[in-house]
Design an enzyme around this catalytic site. Sequence first.
Site, PDB file in Angstrom:
ATOM      1  CG  LEU A 289      20.012   5.354  53.017  1.00  0.00           C
ATOM      2  CD1 LEU A 289      18.774   6.214  53.291  1.00  0.00           C
ATOM      3  CD2 LEU A 289      20.585   5.669  51.647  1.00  0.00           C
ATOM      4  CB  SER A 290      25.606   7.975  54.960  1.00  0.00           C
ATOM      5  OG  SER A 290      26.390   8.723  55.853  1.00  0.00           O
TER       6      SER A 290
ATOM      7  CG  ASP B 111      33.894   5.651  57.211  1.00  0.00           C
ATOM      8  OD1 ASP B 111      33.284   6.410  57.974  1.00  0.00           O
ATOM      9  OD2 ASP B 111      33.575   5.511  56.008  1.00  0.00           O
TER      10      ASP B 111
ATOM     11  NE  ARG C 252      29.606   4.510  44.978  1.00  0.00           N
ATOM     12  CZ  ARG C 252      29.209   5.305  45.965  1.00  0.00           C
ATOM     13  NH1 ARG C 252      29.092   4.837  47.194  1.00  0.00           N
ATOM     14  NH2 ARG C 252      28.953   6.570  45.726  1.00  0.00           N
TER      15      ARG C 252
ATOM     16  CB  SER D  25      27.304  -2.725  50.890  1.00  0.00           C
ATOM     17  OG  SER D  25      26.528  -2.905  52.067  1.00  0.00           O
TER      18      SER D  25
END
Lengths: 207, 208
Positions: free
Chosen positions: A38-39, A67, A84, A111
């Site tokens: 996760l972010s 990024d 994506r 991902s």
Amino acid sequence: MATNGKATNIVWHKSSVGKLNRQELLEQKGCVLWITGLSGSGKSALACALCQALYSRGKLTYILDGDNIRHGLNRDLSFKAEDRAENIRRIGEVAKLFADAGIICIASVISPYRRDRDACRELLPEGDFIEVFMDVPLQICEARDPKGLYKLARAGKIKGFTGIDDPYEPPLNCELVLPQKGNDCASPCEMAETVISYLEEKGYLLA
Amino acid sequence: MSTVGNSTNIFWQESPVGKLERQKLLKQKGCVVWITGLSGSGKSTLACSLSRELYTRGKLSYVLDGDNLRHGLTRILVSKAEDRTENIRRVGEVAKLFADAGLICIASLISPYRKDRDACRAMLPDANFVEVFMNMPLELCEERDSKDLYKLARAGKIKGFTGIDDTYEPPFNCEIEINQKDGICPTPGAMAGEVVSYLEEKGYLQDQ
């Protein structure tokens, strides 16, 4: 031969300097460390720590950060589902080239879809794709919120944000899960050492 | 903030190990050697011999060959003009990454349009873009026809083939031009030597 569709007017060129030569020169074996999660789960922090630790051992690495890549190679892509998938596909193809060049390539990308990550795994020889899952609960990632994105997602200002209104599919069979059980407070440096032990054990840090 | 089109939800990630550190480790300076020319002009031959020459000097290079890439990174693209542009753009972006990693990245592609090559040049900071033009006559390339492509193009079985029914735009200001001398092609070794001398002169092959 067709002029439309997939081009058939292409042949493979053998380079007389091969992967083994480059590995000998670098005294390491190229591979892809695919860091997923996760972010806010700590992917970039781990990537940086790994990069630093391997450099201090005289090893060449390169970070493909989700990024950074979206500012260059993948700047034409959006966050729609098909884009994506293409984002991950291209990163996978580039990582494959880097590994072939003898570099320890660290891909640091959310991902979120299993199928896309598995497709990247298939690009590489057996063992050279090392999937590292940052297994950090959503609540912790959201509490960190290093880029303020969870806040925006909760406010409905970002749609399709992984973890909030788009799924994250954890790996079923990855090589490494971090942090390791019983060591929830491991620092990026400690986690990097875990990864490095794995690389050493598998022979990536010797010629 | 939008979620489609070019996203603004992305940030630059700084790494403490940068290009300078990598170059120190490798004892060389990263750059892109961009080899351009007609099919059959000897691009891949030069890429191979250059790579070998650099290796014997302990320097790390990597060849991005238009053909090798089409099996992977650019495989969805077909040979229409706008796809050629996108093909070249992607190769340029990847070459930039390799140069940033400290490698001497040898890109070997027809890359027929000046605008596309110049766009790649513009991607590289600090002028680390070395354009090598394989200036070989069409007749010679066609005579070689190592992949039978000219034959197919002449028979109308391939459309838009560079040199036959699509233009090749030679560079105006490339760093190195490889020409025949009195009608004789230089050997792969000699061509590689010329590029290596240039790289040496510009400081790419010394301890950083």
